[in-house]
Scaffold this motif. Structure first.
Motif, PDB file in Angstrom:
ATOM      1  N   GLY A   1      31.042 -28.362 -70.749  1.00  0.00           N
ATOM      2  CA  GLY A   1      31.976 -28.779 -69.709  1.00  0.00           C
ATOM      3  C   GLY A   1      31.705 -28.133 -68.361  1.00  0.00           C
ATOM      4  O   GLY A   1      32.407 -28.405 -67.391  1.00  0.00           O
TER       5      GLY A   1
ATOM      6  N   TRP B   1      31.074 -37.169 -64.997  1.00  0.00           N
ATOM      7  CA  TRP B   1      32.533 -37.033 -64.956  1.00  0.00           C
ATOM      8  C   TRP B   1      33.010 -37.578 -63.621  1.00  0.00           C
ATOM      9  O   TRP B   1      32.324 -37.411 -62.601  1.00  0.00           O
ATOM     10  CB  TRP B   1      32.948 -35.560 -65.099  1.00  0.00           C
TER      11      TRP B   1
ATOM     12  N   ARG C   1      44.248 -37.981 -73.669  1.00  0.00           N
ATOM     13  CA  ARG C   1      44.000 -36.548 -73.437  1.00  0.00           C
ATOM     14  C   ARG C   1      42.537 -36.212 -73.651  1.00  0.00           C
ATOM     15  O   ARG C   1      41.912 -35.508 -72.869  1.00  0.00           O
ATOM     16  CB  ARG C   1      44.862 -35.692 -74.383  1.00  0.00           C
ATOM     17  N   GLU C   2      41.970 -36.762 -74.725  1.00  0.00           N
ATOM     18  CA  GLU C   2      40.570 -36.438 -75.050  1.00  0.00           C
ATOM     19  C   GLU C   2      39.576 -36.988 -74.024  1.00  0.00           C
ATOM     20  O   GLU C   2      38.477 -36.485 -73.900  1.00  0.00           O
ATOM     21  CB  GLU C   2      40.226 -36.979 -76.443  1.00  0.00           C
TER      22      GLU C   2
ATOM     23  N   CYS D   1      39.100 -34.018 -68.889  1.00  0.00           N
ATOM     24  CA  CYS D   1      38.977 -32.562 -68.968  1.00  0.00           C
ATOM     25  C   CYS D   1      39.284 -32.012 -67.573  1.00  0.00           C
ATOM     26  O   CYS D   1      38.594 -32.365 -66.608  1.00  0.00           O
ATOM     27  CB  CYS D   1      37.565 -32.193 -69.408  1.00  0.00           C
ATOM     28  N   ARG D   2      40.316 -31.236 -67.484  1.00  0.00           N
ATOM     29  CA  ARG D   2      40.741 -30.646 -66.210  1.00  0.00           C
ATOM     30  C   ARG D   2      40.785 -31.687 -65.077  1.00  0.00           C
ATOM     31  O   ARG D   2      40.268 -31.470 -63.989  1.00  0.00           O
ATOM     32  CB  ARG D   2      39.837 -29.469 -65.830  1.00  0.00           C
TER      33      ARG D   2
ATOM     34  N   ARG E   1      35.827 -38.223 -68.490  1.00  0.00           N
ATOM     35  CA  ARG E   1      34.487 -38.052 -69.079  1.00  0.00           C
ATOM     36  C   ARG E   1      33.969 -39.420 -69.497  1.00  0.00           C
ATOM     37  O   ARG E   1      34.510 -40.042 -70.409  1.00  0.00           O
ATOM     38  CB  ARG E   1      34.597 -37.132 -70.292  1.00  0.00           C
TER      39      ARG E   1
END
Ligand code: MCA
Ligand code: AMP
Length: 508
Positions: A337, A350, A368-369, A372-373, A377
């Motif tokens: 990540g 991303w 949610r998956e 990332c922040r 993705r």
């Protein structure tokens, strides 16, 4: 009058200018707005606001499509465009998953929708019958409200509904208006399906936003598209690589005189774009030779609209998808990540920005998956070379891009396992000059059963979209598995390397 939706307010400013051309003729912006208002009135039926009720619609590419889409938005609904070529089970899945309150249906799809929606609590509203609808006062639509649900396949077995808000759509449109310099003088030829971002946002909503003219063609036919270019007036064209490959084949098979006329016709276009799948460098070069155009290749995804694009002015590099579009933040990330910087390093793309969708419909965990922040993705891996992004592939082998459509190998496998003669199977995407990738199935039949490609395909086409139905088959006695018993997909792909060397191979 539009409830504050900028796209529709802009249409109001265009007044009696031509917006669309379909088989019935020209349609003015003002006419589309009147029709949309009627749709809104017919949907509201005395209510003040649909409050994000999902309204599905299945309509051919014609003015009613736009009036319905706008009408749903004006009334405060969430639009769910259905694919006109999907068989009933695919449509039923979308109608059920969105819990659509109503479906607007063109007469030619009534039978199919009856089959798909028969068991559901669903109002069936025939399209084009809004003349008696009471004019309604329209709700004020906040930009953060849900606007559109498009179904997209992923690494899970069934497609997920990607929800875009009005703000997301506006960001997606505005960035392309700027990057590709749409103007009211543009006229585009629309040949794409109207249940995906490419056909809806890039090819339809952009010209409508710009006050340009969009000409609907009823599906894609290479000869017809060439005829239309030769008749003159088209300035913008966008398509998937398979369509360019068909246009090239039609040019190749034309007489030398015709070829000259076809090539000359391309000179009056200002912009030709390719996307949705990788454009082979050979196709880029051949198209340049035929048309004089360096195709502008760009990269996008249902969840984000467009993210990267070769430039309108400046070098368009074959085999690359260019640089980040205006107001779209891009970074490459490693497995951990962390951002990966520097020329020549590769990582997952991303994306962040107002263009990025809100959620997968009623799938909080998958939503949610996917982030990332705050970054979405994409699952696509790229490398940056001299500022230009080159797509290297996808993280998952189970996602296949065929004819510009994204399909899930897992979904197809799950369906094939319900075939009475199939004991086990594995589905892979195999590189193909026409389709980009071809859906290929290795099948282990049940004891004493035999299976042919024709049988499998016609069985599959009744249950899923035609582009998901395997078009090549290997009948095997064992699937290649590793020590853990997991099917090794790279080995399965190898089974299709020499397609015509055995009698159990059937390649269309
Ligand atoms: C159809 N056939 C296929 C496939 N599709 N065979 C192998 N692989 C396939 N993928 C077969 C049919 O079964 C039929 O054969 C024959 O080809 C003709 O079928 P038809 O449905 O008429 O196909 P077509 O009209 O020739 O379609 C080719 C097409 C179409 C025009 C390239 O696939 C298309 O419109 N693709 C665009 C998809 C798109 O817009 N994607 C954007 C999503 P038989 O009769 O024997 O069965 S991606 C997106 O929106 C993101 C944001 C992005 O980046 O753009
Ligand atoms: P979809 O989910 O149908 O919206 O398809 C999005 C996917 O299409 C992306 O995640 C990429 O894998 C692929 N894609 C779109 N444009 C390109 C392109 N120009 N080159 C390579 N892949 C592309």
């Amino acid at each position: 009058m539009s409830g504050g939706i900028p796209l529709i307010e802009r249409a109001g400013e265009q007044g009696d200018r031509v917006a669309l051309l379909d088989e019935a003729g020209e349609h003015l912006f003002s006419e589309l707005l009147v029709a949309a208002r009627k749709v809104a009135g017919g949907l509201l039926q005395g209510r003040r606001d649909l409050q994000e009720a999902r309204i599905a619609f299945i309509l051919p590419p014609e003015a009613d499509y736009v009036a319905t889409l706008w009408g749903i938005w004006m009334a405060g609904g969430v639009a769910v465009p259905l694919c006109t070529t999907h068989p009933a089970p695919e449509l039923e899945y979308v109608l059920k998953d969105t819990q659509a309150e109503a479906v607007v249906v063109h007469p030619s799809f009534q039978e199919k929708i009856r089959e798909a929606g028969g068991q559901l609590q669903l109002r069936m509203l025939p399209s084009g019958r809004w003349a008696d609808a009471e004019p309604a006062s329209l709700p004020c639509i906040e930009m953060g409200r849900r606007a559109l649900i498009l179904y997209t396949s992923g690494t899970t077995s069934r497609p997920k509904g990607a929800v875009s808000t009005h703000r997301n759509l506006q960001a997606q449109i505005r960035c392309l208006i700027q990057a590709w310099a749409w103007t009211p003088q543009d006229r585009s030829l629309h040949v794409l399906p109207l249940h995906h971002t490419h056909g809806i946002v890039n090819a339809l909503l952009c010209p409508l936003w710009a006050g340009a003219v969009c000409e609907f063609s009823a599906g894609f036919d290479a000869r017809q598209a060439w005829e239309r270019f030769m008749a003159g007036g088209i300035r913008v064209f966008m398509a998937v690589p398979t369509i360019y490959s068909r246009l090239i084949a039609a040019w190749d098979s034309a007489s030398p005189d015709e070829q000259v006329k076809m090539s000359q016709a391309c000179r009056s276009l200002r912009l030709m774009i390719s996307g949705s799948a990788a454009l082979p460098v050979s196709a880029f070069e051949k198209w340049k030779q035929i048309s004089g155009h360096s195709l502008l290749e760009r990269y996008g995804m249902t969840e984000i609209g467009m993210a990267l694009s070769n430039p309108l002015h400046g070098e368009r590099r074959p085999g690359t998808v260019g640089r980040p579009l205006p107001r779209v933040e891009i970074r490459l990330s490693g497995e951990d990540g962390r951002p990966i910087e520097g020329e020549g390093r590769q990582g997952e793309i991303w994306v962040r920005g107002d263009n990025v969708f809100a959620e997968y419909w009623q799938r909080p965990q998958e939503t949610r998956e996917a982030f990332c922040r705050g970054w979405f993705r994409t699952g696509d891996v790229a490398v940056v070379e001299d500022g230009y992004y080159r797509i290297l592939g996808r993280r998952s082998v189970d996602i296949i891009k065929t004819g510009g459509y994204k399909v899930s190998a897992l979904e197809i496998e799950e369906m094939l396992r319900t075939h009475p003669q199939v004991q086990e199977c594995s589905v892979v995407g195999v590189e193909d000059p026409e389709w980009g990738e071809r859906v290929c199935a290795a099948v282990l039949p049940r004891t004493g059963c035999s299976i042919s490609l024709d049988q499998l395909r016609s069985w599959a086409k009744k249950r899923m979209a035609v582009y998901k139905a395997p078009s090549a088959l290997r009948v095997v006695q064992n699937l290649p598995r590793n020590a853990m018993g997991k099917v090794m997909k790279p080995e399965v792909k190898k089974l299709f390397e020499n397609p015509l060397d055995e009698s159990d191979n059937h390649i269309l």
